[in-house]
Design a protein around this motif. Structure first.
Motif, PDB file in Angstrom:
ATOM      1  N   ASN A   1      -7.612  -3.289  -1.884  1.00  0.00           N
ATOM      2  CA  ASN A   1      -6.695  -4.199  -1.187  1.00  0.00           C
ATOM      3  C   ASN A   1      -7.418  -4.956  -0.083  1.00  0.00           C
ATOM      4  O   ASN A   1      -7.265  -6.166   0.070  1.00  0.00           O
ATOM      5  CB  ASN A   1      -5.524  -3.422  -0.590  1.00  0.00           C
ATOM      6  CG  ASN A   1      -4.576  -2.892  -1.644  1.00  0.00           C
ATOM      7  OD1 ASN A   1      -4.656  -3.268  -2.809  1.00  0.00           O
ATOM      8  ND2 ASN A   1      -3.682  -2.012  -1.238  1.00  0.00           N
TER       9      ASN A   1
ATOM     10  N   LYS B   1       0.833  -1.206   0.000  1.00  0.00           N
ATOM     11  CA  LYS B   1       0.000   0.000   0.000  1.00  0.00           C
ATOM     12  C   LYS B   1       0.867   1.255   0.000  1.00  0.00           C
ATOM     13  O   LYS B   1       0.671   2.178  -0.803  1.00  0.00           O
ATOM     14  CB  LYS B   1      -0.911  -0.010   1.218  1.00  0.00           C
ATOM     15  CG  LYS B   1      -1.462   1.355   1.624  1.00  0.00           C
ATOM     16  CD  LYS B   1      -2.007   1.291   3.029  1.00  0.00           C
ATOM     17  CE  LYS B   1      -2.294   2.662   3.600  1.00  0.00           C
ATOM     18  NZ  LYS B   1      -1.118   3.489   3.835  1.00  0.00           N
ATOM     19  N   GLU B   2       1.851   1.293   0.890  1.00  0.00           N
ATOM     20  CA  GLU B   2       2.719   2.473   0.985  1.00  0.00           C
ATOM     21  C   GLU B   2       3.547   2.644  -0.281  1.00  0.00           C
ATOM     22  O   GLU B   2       3.776   3.768  -0.743  1.00  0.00           O
ATOM     23  CB  GLU B   2       3.620   2.342   2.212  1.00  0.00           C
ATOM     24  CG  GLU B   2       2.860   2.436   3.535  1.00  0.00           C
ATOM     25  CD  GLU B   2       3.738   2.135   4.740  1.00  0.00           C
ATOM     26  OE1 GLU B   2       4.854   1.585   4.541  1.00  0.00           O
ATOM     27  OE2 GLU B   2       3.313   2.440   5.872  1.00  0.00           O
TER      28      GLU B   2
ATOM     29  N   ASN C   1      -6.780   1.308  -1.697  1.00  0.00           N
ATOM     30  CA  ASN C   1      -6.642   0.661  -0.391  1.00  0.00           C
ATOM     31  C   ASN C   1      -7.888  -0.146  -0.046  1.00  0.00           C
ATOM     32  O   ASN C   1      -7.807  -1.232   0.531  1.00  0.00           O
ATOM     33  CB  ASN C   1      -6.371   1.711   0.687  1.00  0.00           C
ATOM     34  CG  ASN C   1      -5.031   2.403   0.483  1.00  0.00           C
ATOM     35  OD1 ASN C   1      -4.148   1.862  -0.178  1.00  0.00           O
ATOM     36  ND2 ASN C   1      -4.886   3.589   1.027  1.00  0.00           N
TER      37      ASN C   1
ATOM     38  N   GLU D   1      -7.416   6.035  -1.806  1.00  0.00           N
ATOM     39  CA  GLU D   1      -8.365   5.447  -0.850  1.00  0.00           C
ATOM     40  C   GLU D   1      -9.082   4.251  -1.472  1.00  0.00           C
ATOM     41  O   GLU D   1      -9.269   3.208  -0.835  1.00  0.00           O
ATOM     42  CB  GLU D   1      -9.372   6.506  -0.405  1.00  0.00           C
ATOM     43  CG  GLU D   1      -8.791   7.558   0.531  1.00  0.00           C
ATOM     44  CD  GLU D   1      -9.768   8.691   0.810  1.00  0.00           C
ATOM     45  OE1 GLU D   1     -10.771   8.797   0.077  1.00  0.00           O
ATOM     46  OE2 GLU D   1      -9.523   9.458   1.748  1.00  0.00           O
TER      47      GLU D   1
ATOM     48  N   GLU E   1       1.206   3.970  -3.026  1.00  0.00           N
ATOM     49  CA  GLU E   1       0.911   5.378  -2.735  1.00  0.00           C
ATOM     50  C   GLU E   1       2.066   6.276  -3.172  1.00  0.00           C
ATOM     51  O   GLU E   1       1.867   7.319  -3.811  1.00  0.00           O
ATOM     52  CB  GLU E   1       0.667   5.557  -1.240  1.00  0.00           C
ATOM     53  CG  GLU E   1      -0.682   5.061  -0.754  1.00  0.00           C
ATOM     54  CD  GLU E   1      -0.852   5.240   0.741  1.00  0.00           C
ATOM     55  OE1 GLU E   1       0.106   5.701   1.398  1.00  0.00           O
ATOM     56  OE2 GLU E   1      -1.934   4.925   1.262  1.00  0.00           O
TER      57      GLU E   1
ATOM     58  N   VAL F   1      -3.722  -0.302   7.057  1.00  0.00           N
ATOM     59  CA  VAL F   1      -3.678  -0.685   5.656  1.00  0.00           C
ATOM     60  C   VAL F   1      -4.503   0.268   4.814  1.00  0.00           C
ATOM     61  O   VAL F   1      -4.198   0.554   3.671  1.00  0.00           O
ATOM     62  CB  VAL F   1      -4.191  -2.129   5.493  1.00  0.00           C
ATOM     63  CG1 VAL F   1      -4.155  -2.546   4.050  1.00  0.00           C
ATOM     64  CG2 VAL F   1      -3.368  -3.077   6.353  1.00  0.00           C
ATOM     65  N   LEU F   2      -5.573   0.794   5.406  1.00  0.00           N
ATOM     66  CA  LEU F   2      -6.493   1.626   4.651  1.00  0.00           C
ATOM     67  C   LEU F   2      -6.055   3.083   4.584  1.00  0.00           C
ATOM     68  O   LEU F   2      -6.052   3.703   3.542  1.00  0.00           O
ATOM     69  CB  LEU F   2      -7.887   1.547   5.283  1.00  0.00           C
ATOM     70  CG  LEU F   2      -8.937   2.427   4.607  1.00  0.00           C
ATOM     71  CD1 LEU F   2      -9.187   1.934   3.204  1.00  0.00           C
ATOM     72  CD2 LEU F   2     -10.205   2.442   5.417  1.00  0.00           C
TER      73      LEU F   2
END
Length: 747
Positions: A632, A490-491, A629, A626, A494, A731-732
């Motif tokens: 995910n 995720k990071e 995420n 968003e 982003e 995570v979100l």
């Protein structure tokens, strides 16, 4: 020495998640490694080596002679004689590498994460010294299989037709080696990977094992380890024999009684035998050259009933009875799903010497029909290979499984199921993150033409690529505790997307200024000549600006900064226009003042619109992340739900078998076994209830896990924080780095 500084070295620093190799036989420094490219072109692939996942700061030591006992070079970096200052002689490294062939590419084609092999190859070899080793060619093929694998292994005495059955499962007449002599053909464990004929997106992995009972082996433990590996690696185990299922046939399956001695599990509330039954494969007994009538007490029975009747415990308590019952009890306890297929002799002795050349028309119908039924059952009912908890494996994970088990056997240890479950995440999850990020970068590079006309255009591509990247991570990861690696993905996405948004802005600015220079070239030329500093010049100047703006807007490919750059240019020219307006004697003072106020109003309105537009672009970028995420989490929820369902099925299968056995034992006299069954059934029911989130429970106790809530009703991003609870919010929620980058994307 001086020649050491002149010789080639690799020094490549591996990225996080890449595989590096260390040769136990040749290194002086245990931290010494080779990258994958150097290792493939080195003799260390023939040695006792170990591989591990790089943390991202691991440099290849190929060519650093002071850290190697021998063979410090791969064939690509081996120095020549001139490198060593010996122009008239061939260096010892060159001599060594004349004998090292280039790695042979596996004879397999890859399509969409699935592999089609033209022929079987050896997966686990048994050398002349009897030591097992996993073959690199096979691992290279398994590395490419990113789909779930259905693994079918066949075991049995040598010269009983095991390989022929596996060829039929592969849909081929030949492949696994057949033989017509008393010599055992298959050595070690051989592998054949083909697309699954019934399950899309799955690969069927067929494992043909060395025949048991070969008198030439000499090592009495060898057969036991072959049998154990077949059990540990497969999701369906086929045991092939000749004749009938009688006491003699059962005694030849004595390996089953030794499984608890050669396989270790973490002890839980269950007995060890129950833990093994939860992870062991389904069991299929194929009996070839079967000549009896399937009858019991003068009534017809099925092949499955024939097997179950053969496994009934013999009454009595003598040591001989206990010994004979041990195999029966072990088969029933370890393998709760059991099937049986009986087949007549395929053909005459003369024909069977050329089985690979025979078609079904050449074989006995009483053999062909049950053989087809066997293949149909395997193709339609054999399950994906899973570990405890219903966690499915891909081909790549299966390769790691084989390496881990063989390494334990080579070192004199007992393979441990818990250790494997702990090792697989370390081996695969960091790599899964790295590959998913690489896929995202590559996909965005290939599909995005900068600058995009709108932020939505970039957003659309991002959403599709990020979704597929998440899917690839889910398929390649294993038991991601606390979503640690999903958070890393995720990071990473982003950060990548924020950088792409920034690049989109910068590329748009470049294109827009280029268009500005071209469209307003004549105006700039007139300004440089001072042509507008005359009576009536302001109206001509203003007309030139008004003429250029629509020409500028008609140009394609300007991107999201189009109006911003035009606005900046017009503001610059308005400052110049102020001087032109002041020098224009045809304008009255009131006209000049009115014009100045008009320009100020227009500039203020334009700045407001631009700020609103930039805010919308930033908000769109935030929403994109968003939604990525949320996607995910949705995919994670579905994966966990599938694993939960698989875990319930595992428990249901074992529980059903125990209940059936309990019912049978109540009619017998084995009191100790009855008590064991009661305890097993109680604990299995408790565990079954603990994972059954759909079972009705009292209202005050009813609580679904967060991932179940997401899977049941995730409708929009606003719901997520309330649904998933404090853990997965990490995570979100958007990271500070990504948020800051998007806020500053216009700087």
């Amino acid at each position: 020495m001086s020649w050491q500084r002149q010789t080639p070295r690799c020094g490549r620093v591996s990225r996080s998640g890449e595989t590096v190799y260390s040769c136990r036989d040749c290194v002086l420094d245990p931290t010494c490694v080779m990258c994958q490219d150097c290792f493939q072109y080195s003799i260390h692939s023939r040695h006792n080596f170990k591989k591990r996942v790089s943390n991202g700061a691991t440099a290849c030591n190929c060519g650093e002679v002071d850290v190697w006992r021998s063979a410090p070079y791969c064939s690509q970096h081996a120095p020549t004689a001139s490198d060593l200052g010996e122009p008239t002689r061939t260096s010892r490294w060159e001599k060594e590498w004349h004998e090292v062939p280039l790695p042979r590419q596996p004879e397999a084609s890859v399509t969409g994460g699935s592999v089609t092999m033209n022929e079987p190859i050896c997966l686990i070899d048994t050398g002349r010294d009897g030591r097992m080793s996993v073959q690199q060619r096979a691992l290279q093929i398994l590395e490419q299989i990113q789909q779930p694998v259905v693994v079918v292994a066949v075991v049995g005495l040598y010269r009983t037709g095991k390989s022929y059955l596996m060829n039929r499962l592969a849909g081929r007449q030949s492949g696994f080696a057949l033989g017509s002599t008393i010599e055992s053909k298959t050595k070690g464990i051989w592998m054949w990977c083909v697309p699954h004929p019934f399950k899309d997106g799955h690969t069927l992995v067929l494992l043909d094992t060395e025949g048991l009972g070969d008198v030439e082996k000499g090592n009495d433990k060898h057969d036991t380890w072959i049998f154990c590996l077949a059990v540990l690696l497969s999701s369906t185990l086929v045991y092939n024999s000749l004749g009938t299922i009688d006491n003699s046939a059962l005694e030849k399956l004595q390996f089953v009684t030794e499984l608890t001695e050669h396989i270790r599990v973490k002890l839980s509330d269950h007995r060890k035998n129950i833990e093994l039954s939860l992870v062991f494969p389904s069991f299929v007994w194929t009996v070839r050259d079967f000549s009896l009538e399937l009858q019991l007490d003068s009534k017809p029975i099925t092949a499955d009933e024939y097997l179950e009747n053969s496994l009934k415990l013999i009454p009595g308590s003598s040591p001989d009875v206990a010994r004979r019952n041990l195999v029966r009890q072990s088969l029933k306890e370890f393998f709760v799903v059991r099937r049986c297929f009986v087949m007549d002799r395929p053909a005459s002795a003369a024909k069977m010497k050329r089985m690979e050349q025979l078609t079904d028309a050449d074989l006995e119908p009483s053999f062909v029909e049950p053989a087809q039924q066997f293949c149909s059952y395997i193709h339609q009912q054999a399950q994906v290979k899973t570990m405890r908890g219903g966690r499915g494996l891909t081909g790549r994970m299966l390769g790691s499984l084989a390496e881990t088990y063989v390494e334990a056997i080579r070192s004199g240890k007992v393979p441990c199921l818990e250790s494997v479950v702990e090792a697989l995440p370390k081996i695969h999850n960091s790599r899964a993150v790295a590959e998913a990020l690489d896929f995202y970068r590559t996909g965005m590079t290939q599909k995005v033409q900068f600058p995009t006309e709108t932020q939505e255009a970039l957003s659309t591509v991002h959403s599709a690529v990020a979704q597929e990247a998440a899917s690839k991570f889910m398929n390649a990861s294993f038991n991601d505790q606390d979503e640690k690696h999903l958070l890393q993905l995720k990071e990473g996405i982003e950060k990548e997307y924020a950088a792409l948004c920034k690049r989109n802005v910068e590329e748009s600015r470049k294109v827009c200024w280029s268009v500005i220079r071209r469209v307003f070239a004549s105006l700039e030329h007139e300004l440089s000549n001072g042509s507008y500093m005359r009576p009536g010049g302001y109206n001509d100047f203003h007309s030139a600006l008004d003429h250029g703006a629509p020409l500028y807007r008609s140009e394609k490919g300007r991107g999201i900064m189009s109006e911003d750059i035009l606005s900046k240019y017009l503001e610059e020219k308005n400052a110049v226009g102020k001087s032109i307006r002041a020098a224009d004697q045809t304008l009255s003072e009131s006209q000049k003042k009115m014009e100045e106020e008009r320009i100020k109003r227009e500039e203020a309105e334009q700045r407001r619109k631009l700020l609103e537009e930039q805010n919308q672009i930033q908000q769109q970028a935030m929403r994109d992340l968003e939604e990525s995420n949320a996607e995910n989490l949705r995919q994670l929820a579905l994966k966990l739900e599938r694993e939960n369902e698989n875990a319930k099925l595992e428990l249901d299968r074992v529980l059903s078998a125990k209940l059936k056995e309990q019912e049978e034992q109540l009619e017998g006299s084995h009191k100790k076994r009855i008590e064991e069954l009661k305890d097993d059934i109680k604990k299995l029911k408790e565990e079954r209830d603990s994972v059954d989130v759909d079972k009705p429970v009292p209202e005050k106790k009813k609580k679904k896990p967060w991932w179940k809530k997401v899977a049941d009703g995730l409708q929009n991003v606003g719901m997520i924080a309330a649904v998933v609870g404090p853990g997965p919010v990490k995570v979100l929620g958007l990271g500070a780095v990504a948020t800051g980058a998007i806020i500053n994307m216009f700087d």
